[in-house]
Design an enzyme around this catalytic site. Sequence first.
Site, mmCIF file in Angstrom:
data_model
loop_
_atom_site.group_PDB
_atom_site.id
_atom_site.type_symbol
_atom_site.label_atom_id
_atom_site.label_comp_id
_atom_site.label_asym_id
_atom_site.label_seq_id
_atom_site.Cartn_x
_atom_site.Cartn_y
_atom_site.Cartn_z
ATOM 1 N N GLN A 78 -4.763 0.444 4.881
ATOM 2 C CA GLN A 78 -5.134 -0.830 5.494
ATOM 3 C C GLN A 78 -3.948 -1.377 6.289
ATOM 4 O O GLN A 78 -2.860 -1.585 5.748
ATOM 5 C CB GLN A 78 -5.565 -1.855 4.451
ATOM 6 C CG GLN A 78 -6.154 -3.107 5.110
ATOM 7 C CD GLN A 78 -6.363 -4.258 4.145
ATOM 8 O OE1 GLN A 78 -5.412 -4.766 3.587
ATOM 9 N NE2 GLN A 78 -7.619 -4.669 3.979
ATOM 10 N N TYR A 104 -4.901 -13.624 7.323
ATOM 11 C CA TYR A 104 -3.741 -12.965 7.924
ATOM 12 C C TYR A 104 -3.898 -12.934 9.445
ATOM 13 O O TYR A 104 -4.795 -13.562 9.988
ATOM 14 C CB TYR A 104 -3.542 -11.595 7.282
ATOM 15 C CG TYR A 104 -3.274 -11.734 5.794
ATOM 16 C CD1 TYR A 104 -2.126 -12.375 5.341
ATOM 17 C CD2 TYR A 104 -4.205 -11.310 4.852
ATOM 18 C CE1 TYR A 104 -1.889 -12.566 3.982
ATOM 19 C CE2 TYR A 104 -3.983 -11.485 3.493
ATOM 20 C CZ TYR A 104 -2.824 -12.123 3.067
ATOM 21 O OH TYR A 104 -2.597 -12.314 1.726
ATOM 22 N N ARG A 140 -12.146 -4.953 8.499
ATOM 23 C CA ARG A 140 -12.532 -5.858 7.416
ATOM 24 C C ARG A 140 -12.556 -7.307 7.892
ATOM 25 O O ARG A 140 -11.647 -7.762 8.579
ATOM 26 C CB ARG A 140 -11.577 -5.733 6.226
ATOM 27 C CG ARG A 140 -12.126 -6.484 4.999
ATOM 28 C CD ARG A 140 -11.251 -6.324 3.765
ATOM 29 N NE ARG A 140 -12.036 -6.606 2.561
ATOM 30 C CZ ARG A 140 -11.541 -7.136 1.458
ATOM 31 N NH1 ARG A 140 -10.276 -7.450 1.356
ATOM 32 N NH2 ARG A 140 -12.316 -7.354 0.420
ATOM 33 N N GLY A 146 -12.363 -4.344 -6.776
ATOM 34 C CA GLY A 146 -10.934 -4.575 -6.800
ATOM 35 C C GLY A 146 -10.356 -4.488 -8.191
ATOM 36 O O GLY A 146 -9.875 -3.440 -8.626
#
Length: 353
Positions: free
Chosen positions: A99, A180, A227, A310
Amino acid sequence: MSNALWNPIIAGEISLPHRLAMAPMTRDRSTPEGIPTELNAEYYAQRASHALIITEGTQPNADGQGYLLTPGIHNDEQIAGWRKVTDAVHKADGRIVIQLMHAGRMSHPDNTPHHRQPVAPSPVQPAGDMFTLSGPQEMPVPRELSTEEVAATVEDFRRAAAAAIEAGADGVEIHGANGYLVHQFLAGNTNQRTDRYGGSIDNRIRFAVEVATAVAEEIGAGRTGFRISPGNPFNDIAESDTHELYPALVRALAPLDLAYLHIGHGGDDELLHTLRKLWPTTLVLNRAGTDIATRAKDVENGLADVVTVGVMALANPDLVERVRTGAPLNTPDPATFYGGGEAGYTDYPTLSA
């Protein structure tokens, strides 16, 4: 458990043996120079039975680092470190994508080797503190990237994607979620620009689409995932136009024919169904806080093609075997989620142990 979860699928150029994949999770266990280690390789290899491993967020350039001890993929030493990880996963018959995550304003100079001011779409200071070696500190006002620097950052993503493939990864996932840098360009409260990257929805999605286009050109669309997390307020993000913004983004990404779209579901079912209809290739869904049975139903009813987990994957390296056999799950230890060594990282027991 639904048999649909165990059907193989091909996502772009990546063949998956089933539909239960591992979500990206920051673990803060690389070297201070952002180099993955043998311990990281062991951790990921332990979880190779997942349909796909999506790694922790990995910075595409030096300014992309936000947290302590996170990995990079922009120099030869980091590439060599990641090669240890990908080799270990492939030896265990797994598939792994790296990622690419640029933290943008979610950073502090003390957490980076260069100690520079964080960069962002606009000089908007994030709320909250950042953990550093000297304790929690207020995050500074970030420096606004110039128009030329935004274009240069797109090229940094391109080079990082090439580096990931050189390191042996099966592909990359572009992190456009969770507050982000890519998400900061999408959101109105963090993007107050007046150039071609700010203002209208078409302008705010431009950076995301340019990054995806560059990466797909460099390594192939079939090895590129993206994503998003519509409406997620994490990291001081405020979105008031998700029902216009995200369909526009997905429509712009769709012609690229990417391997997959990974959606972090925040509870807006109407928007999720809209995006499902708009997206032409594999849709990966992360419905955090729900059990495996609920996620399996998303595959069975066609809402998702693949589901990611996760914390369950973190605490259960053999999660796939446990779900298949109905075995109980290990209890995760939040105290060991971030930083440290083997404890809470590679020492969770398997059924065979």
